[in-house]
Design a protein around this motif. Structure first.
Motif, PDB file in Angstrom:
ATOM      1  N   VAL A 112       0.836  -1.204   0.000  1.00 45.20           N
ATOM      2  CA  VAL A 112       0.000   0.000   0.000  1.00 45.20           C
ATOM      3  C   VAL A 112       0.868   1.250   0.000  1.00 45.20           C
ATOM      4  O   VAL A 112       0.627   2.204  -0.753  1.00 45.20           O
ATOM      5  CB  VAL A 112      -0.948   0.009   1.208  1.00 45.20           C
ATOM      6  N   LEU A 115       2.307   1.773  -3.376  1.00 43.10           N
ATOM      7  CA  LEU A 115       1.259   2.212  -4.296  1.00 43.10           C
ATOM      8  C   LEU A 115       0.980   3.700  -4.135  1.00 43.10           C
ATOM      9  O   LEU A 115       0.890   4.445  -5.121  1.00 43.10           O
ATOM     10  CB  LEU A 115      -0.014   1.408  -4.040  1.00 43.10           C
ATOM     11  N   LEU A 116       0.836   4.144  -2.900  1.00 40.03           N
ATOM     12  CA  LEU A 116       0.459   5.524  -2.654  1.00 40.03           C
ATOM     13  C   LEU A 116       1.606   6.497  -2.912  1.00 40.03           C
ATOM     14  O   LEU A 116       1.372   7.710  -3.068  1.00 40.03           O
ATOM     15  CB  LEU A 116      -0.051   5.675  -1.220  1.00 40.03           C
ATOM     16  N   ASP A 128      -4.443  11.061  -9.320  1.00 39.99           N
ATOM     17  CA  ASP A 128      -4.356   9.631  -9.048  1.00 39.99           C
ATOM     18  C   ASP A 128      -4.022   9.362  -7.583  1.00 39.99           C
ATOM     19  O   ASP A 128      -4.560   8.423  -6.981  1.00 39.99           O
ATOM     20  CB  ASP A 128      -3.304   8.982  -9.954  1.00 39.99           C
ATOM     21  N   ARG A 129      -3.147  10.189  -6.996  1.00 39.29           N
ATOM     22  CA  ARG A 129      -2.832   9.996  -5.576  1.00 39.29           C
ATOM     23  C   ARG A 129      -4.078  10.241  -4.723  1.00 39.29           C
ATOM     24  O   ARG A 129      -4.356   9.491  -3.779  1.00 39.29           O
ATOM     25  CB  ARG A 129      -1.701  10.915  -5.140  1.00 39.29           C
ATOM     26  N   LEU A 132      -6.372   7.182  -5.124  1.00 37.03           N
ATOM     27  CA  LEU A 132      -5.895   6.001  -4.400  1.00 37.03           C
ATOM     28  C   LEU A 132      -6.038   6.183  -2.890  1.00 37.03           C
ATOM     29  O   LEU A 132      -6.452   5.263  -2.174  1.00 37.03           O
ATOM     30  CB  LEU A 132      -4.438   5.720  -4.771  1.00 37.03           C
ATOM     31  N   GLU A 133      -5.685   7.370  -2.414  1.00 33.61           N
ATOM     32  CA  GLU A 133      -5.807   7.636  -0.966  1.00 33.61           C
ATOM     33  C   GLU A 133      -7.272   7.582  -0.541  1.00 33.61           C
ATOM     34  O   GLU A 133      -7.595   7.057   0.532  1.00 33.61           O
ATOM     35  CB  GLU A 133      -5.211   8.999  -0.617  1.00 33.61           C
ATOM     36  N   TYR A 136      -8.462   3.773  -0.625  1.00 32.47           N
ATOM     37  CA  TYR A 136      -7.895   3.000   0.487  1.00 32.47           C
ATOM     38  C   TYR A 136      -8.347   3.557   1.840  1.00 32.47           C
ATOM     39  O   TYR A 136      -8.563   2.801   2.794  1.00 32.47           O
ATOM     40  CB  TYR A 136      -6.373   3.012   0.405  1.00 32.47           C
ATOM     41  N   LEU A 222      -5.498   1.813 -11.635  1.00 32.04           N
ATOM     42  CA  LEU A 222      -4.943   0.888 -10.645  1.00 32.04           C
ATOM     43  C   LEU A 222      -3.938  -0.060 -11.293  1.00 32.04           C
ATOM     44  O   LEU A 222      -2.874  -0.345 -10.723  1.00 32.04           O
ATOM     45  CB  LEU A 222      -6.067   0.098  -9.979  1.00 32.04           C
ATOM     46  N   TYR A 225      -0.469   1.682 -11.972  1.00 30.05           N
ATOM     47  CA  TYR A 225       0.434   1.790 -10.831  1.00 30.05           C
ATOM     48  C   TYR A 225       0.825   0.415 -10.289  1.00 30.05           C
ATOM     49  O   TYR A 225       1.921   0.256  -9.743  1.00 30.05           O
ATOM     50  CB  TYR A 225      -0.200   2.660  -9.741  1.00 30.05           C
ATOM     51  N   MET A 235      -4.017  -5.664  -8.348  1.00 27.02           N
ATOM     52  CA  MET A 235      -4.573  -4.321  -8.318  1.00 27.02           C
ATOM     53  C   MET A 235      -5.933  -4.252  -9.001  1.00 27.02           C
ATOM     54  O   MET A 235      -6.041  -4.188 -10.225  1.00 27.02           O
ATOM     55  CB  MET A 235      -3.606  -3.340  -8.991  1.00 27.02           C
ATOM     56  N   LEU A 240      -8.550  -3.348  -3.364  1.00 23.69           N
ATOM     57  CA  LEU A 240      -8.252  -2.173  -2.550  1.00 23.69           C
ATOM     58  C   LEU A 240      -9.305  -2.002  -1.452  1.00 23.69           C
ATOM     59  O   LEU A 240      -8.969  -1.642  -0.314  1.00 23.69           O
ATOM     60  CB  LEU A 240      -8.199  -0.931  -3.442  1.00 23.69           C
TER      61      LEU A 240
END
Length: 292
Positions: A112, A115-116, A128-129, A132-133, A136, A222, A225, A235, A240
Motif C-alpha cells: 500500500v 502504491l500511494l 491519481d494519488r 488512491l488515498e 484505500y 490501478l 500503478y 490491483m 483495494l
C-alpha cells in the motif's frame, strides 16, 4: 423453547422431523451461548450471532447446514419478538451463506505504501494519488467513487458521503492522508484537468475531457500503478476495498463498525474478512513460533 415448539406445531403446522431439527438447532446454539459467559438465549447479542456463524464455518460445516441453523435460530427470535420477550432479532443481519465463498485478496502495508507513493506531482499524478488515498482510506465501492461529487465531501469536518445508485448514502471519515491528497488535487490540479472552475455539483474524479472517471478508467489507473510497483495482478478496486477492511480488522476494528463503514448488509461478508484474519494469524504463528 416449549412455547416456540408449540408454535411450530400448532400454528405453522411443521412436520415432526422439521420441529425436531428446529429444536436441535436452537439447543446447539443455546449450548454455544453458555460458553460465552453463561448467556441464555434471550441474552444473545449481534456479536454472539456473528461468533456462532463464524464458529460453524471454522468447524467446516456445509453451507446447507449453516443456512438451516441460521434459518431455525432466526425463526426462534422472530417468535420471541412477537411474544414481546426481545426488541431486536440478533440474527436479522445474518443472511444465508452464499453458494461460492469469495477468495479475499488484500495488499500488505508495504505494498500500500509503495502504491500511494507511486504517483508523481503532475496534475494526473495528483489526481491519481487523491483517488488512491480516497479508495484505500474510505473502503468505498468503485461505483461510489465514480458517483462522488464535491457536495458529498466535507473537508472541513473530514467526512464524505458514499452514495449508492438510489441516492442513499452513508457517512465515512476521511483520514489525514486522504484529506491532504484531496486538498492538493483540488488546489493544484482539478481546474487544469477540467479546463474550468469547479462547482459543488461537479464530479470529484474526472478525466482530461472533464468527464467523470468510469469504472473501467479507475481499473486502468490501478493497473498502471500496479505495473510500476510489480503487483499488477493484485490491483483491482475490490482488492483495494478488501485491503481497507483487513487492515481495519488487523488494527482492532470491530465487525459491526466495519459493516457501518463499508455499507455491506450481509454479515457473512464480514465473517469472510474474519476468516482471512484467522488464516493470517495461523501463518504468522507457523513462521514465528519455534515449536509451531
Amino acid at each position: 423453547m416449549e412455547g416456540f415448539k408449540a408454535y411450530l406445531i400448532n400454528e405453522c403446522h411443521k412436520a415432526d422431523n422439521t420441529v425436531i431439527a428446529y429444536m436441535r438447532d436452537i439447543g446447539a446454539f443455546e449450548k454455544f451461548l453458555k460458553t460465552r459467559g453463561g448467556k441464555d438465549l434471550l441474552d444473545c447479542k449481534d456479536s454472539d450471532a456473528i461468533a456462532y456463524v463464524y464458529a460453524l464455518s471454522n468447524d467446516n460445516k456445509s453451507r446447507a447446514t449453516i443456512n438451516r441453523k441460521i434459518s431455525s435460530i432466526r425463526a426462534f427470535y422472530d417468535y420471541e419478538m412477537g411474544e414481546g420477550e426481545i426488541d431486536v432479532n440478533p440474527f436479522s443481519d445474518i443472511k444465508s451463506t452464499r453458494n461460492d465463498k469469495r477468495d479475499i485478496e488484500y495488499l500488505t502495508i508495504e505494498e500500500v505504501n509503495a502504491l500511494l507513493e507511486a504517483p508523481d506531482d503532475t496534475p494526473k499524478g495528483l489526481r491519481d494519488r487523491a483517488l488512491l488515498e480516497y479508495m484505500y482510506g474510505t473502503g468505498a465501492r468503485v461505483t461510489e467513487v465514480v458517483r462522488l461529487k464535491f457536495e458529498d465531501v466535507n473537508l472541513r469536518m473530514n467526512i464524505t458521503t458514499c452514495k449508492d445508485g438510489k441516492g442513499e448514502g452513508r457517512i465515512v471519515p476521511i483520514g489525514s492522508y486522504a484529506h491532504k491528497a484531496l486538498v492538493e488535487y483540488i488546489d493544484k490540479a482539478y481546474n487544469a484537468i477540467k479546463g474550468d472552475l469547479r462547482t459543488d455539483g461537479d464530479y470529484v474524479f474526472i478525466n482530461f475531457r472533464g468527464r467523470p472517471l468510469t469504472r473501467q478508467g479507475i481499473w486502468k489507473i490501478l493497473k498502471e500503478y500496479g505495473r510500476q510497483i510489480g503487483i499488477e495482478d493484485k490491483m483491482t478496486p475490490q482488492i483495494l476495498r478488501d485491503t481497507f477492511a483487513v487492515h481495519m480488522l488487523q488494527n482492532g476494528a470491530d465487525l459491526k463498525s466495519l459493516q457501518e463503514l463499508m455499507g455491506f448488509e450481509d454479515m457473512s461478508v464480514g465473517i469472510a474478512y474474519l476468516s482471512v484474519m484467522k488464516v493470517r494469524i495461523r501463518d504468522v504463528y507457523k513462521k514465528t513460533h519455534p515449536r509451531a
